[in-house]
Scaffold this motif. Structure first.
Motif: not given
Length: 382
Positions: A26, A147, A174, A177, A181-182, A185
């Motif tokens: 990304a 997403k 993204l 994702w 994942d979000v 992060y």
């Protein structure tokens, strides 16, 4: 003899970009896209919503001067406006541009501020799509935070796609994702979360059209709940706004002691998880201790079938500009549903005993008997 050079069509350019970027992470997609001649002048569009901070953080690491377009519909949650200012300052973003509909456009199309009730598509067009397209007119491409996991209309989205609303390309760094994942992060980079996330809002839009989401529901289930609307109109596929017809729900059977919520779509269980401000039908709206403007849900009690003061109070709240949810509770019967809807109520709360004595067809027939009320609100009982 020299041959004429053909210029690739936009679909061909998008397909070539997706082939070229297909193995990128990304942040690589974002870094390279910002300087890719194929994409020209690039801006980012951000709602400063539930997940926005992840992509905004990446932008701040790569180029803090990247234009960030924030659409203020003037119907956003107060928490969103506060969060937007805090995040922009924390990340050091230097070119955040607040985009709004012009006062003249709002005065012409939505003078009473209730277009979201009568025609939500037109409201989104007025307050989001038109201002954004105007702001994007000087850019060749724009970055989104969409997403695949966010819904069926986004399930096959790639890094790059055409923007049918203009001769531009959309960039979705993204796209692949997951929700995990979000979350990882944001946690790993110690980024601030939107304050409404902890209150059950995984997707956050305008206050009148966004409700909390229960565990197991689609993350966007709280956007335009109860309507066949899933996108605001900024994002299209094949030139059309995407709609997903809601699945037919199983019949709701209320249990003793369980409240029943009556909406245009039928009976349902209580699904509100936020705070509720309870008002008597004779409440004094001039009382500063009420703090009506801070309430996202107001429930007005009807002490008897013949007491119409609750309808008057609801109408006064709407005329005064209240945009949250309004619920009638107490002694309200099916025959009063048209008056409740005309007065500005979104729903009615009844007990299980009344729900058994007056099942949903009674309420539906009452609504059908006064189509002008429902037409005004842009809704139809089913």
């Amino acid at each position: 003899m020299a041959q004429l050079q053909t210029i690739p069509t936009r679909p061909a350019r998008v397909a070539a970009l997706n082939r070229r970027y297909r193995h990128r992470a990304a942040i690589q997609v974002l870094r390279e896209a910002l300087s890719d001649p194929e994409l020209g002048r690039v801006a980012m569009v951000s709602s400063f919503g539930a997940d926005s901070v992840a992509l905004l953080h990446m932008i701040s690491l790569i180029d803090r001067t990247t234009p960030v377009l924030f659409i203020d519909t003037q119907m956003l949650f107060p928490e969103t406006l506060t969060y937007q200012a805090e995040v922009a300052a924390k990340l050091g973003l230097t070119d955040v541009r607040t985009i709004r509909a012009t006062p003249a456009a709002i005065a012409a199309a939505d003078p009473d501020g209730d277009l979201n009730q009568t025609n939500p598509d037109a409201c989104c067009d007025l307050r989001k799509t038109v201002p954004l397209n105007r702001a994007l007119s000087s850019f060749d491409s724009w970055i989104t935070g969409r997403k695949r996991f966010q819904g069926a209309t986004r399930s096959e989205m790639e890094f790059f796609e055409e923007d049918p609303a203009g001769d531009r390309i959309k960039i979705n760094p993204l796209a692949h994702w997951t929700a995990r994942d979000v979350a990882d992060y944001i946690a790993n980079n110690r980024l601030p979360r939107h304050p409404l996330v902890s209150k059950g809002y995984p997707s956050i839009g305008c206050m009148p059209c966004t409700s909390p989401v229960k565990e197991g529901e689609d993350p966007r289930a709280g956007r335009w709940r109860g309507q066949d609307k899933t996108e605001c109109g900024i994002h299209f596929v094949n030139g059309k706004m995407q709609r997903i017809p809601p699945a037919a729900p199983a019949p709701f059977v209320p249990a003793d002691g369980q409240p029943v919520i009556v909406r245009d779509s039928g009976f349902g269980p209580e699904d509100w998880t936020g705070p509720i401000l309870d008002l008597a039908s004779d409440a004094d709206l001039d009382d500063p201790d009420l703090r009506v403007g801070d309430a996202t849900m107001i429930r007005i009690a009807f002490p008897s079938f013949t007491d119409g003061r609750g309808f008057t109070l609801a109408r006064r709240l709407r005329v005064a500009g209240y945009k949250g949810r309004l619920r009638a509770t107490g002694y309200v019967i099916a025959d009063q549903l048209p008056m409740a809807r005309r007065s500005g109520f979104d729903e009615v709360e009844i007990d299980a005993d009344l729900a058994r004595r007056q099942p949903w067809p009674h309420w539906r027939d009452a609504a059908d008997a006064a189509p002008s009320y429902l037409k005004k609100l842009g809704r139809r009982a089913s």
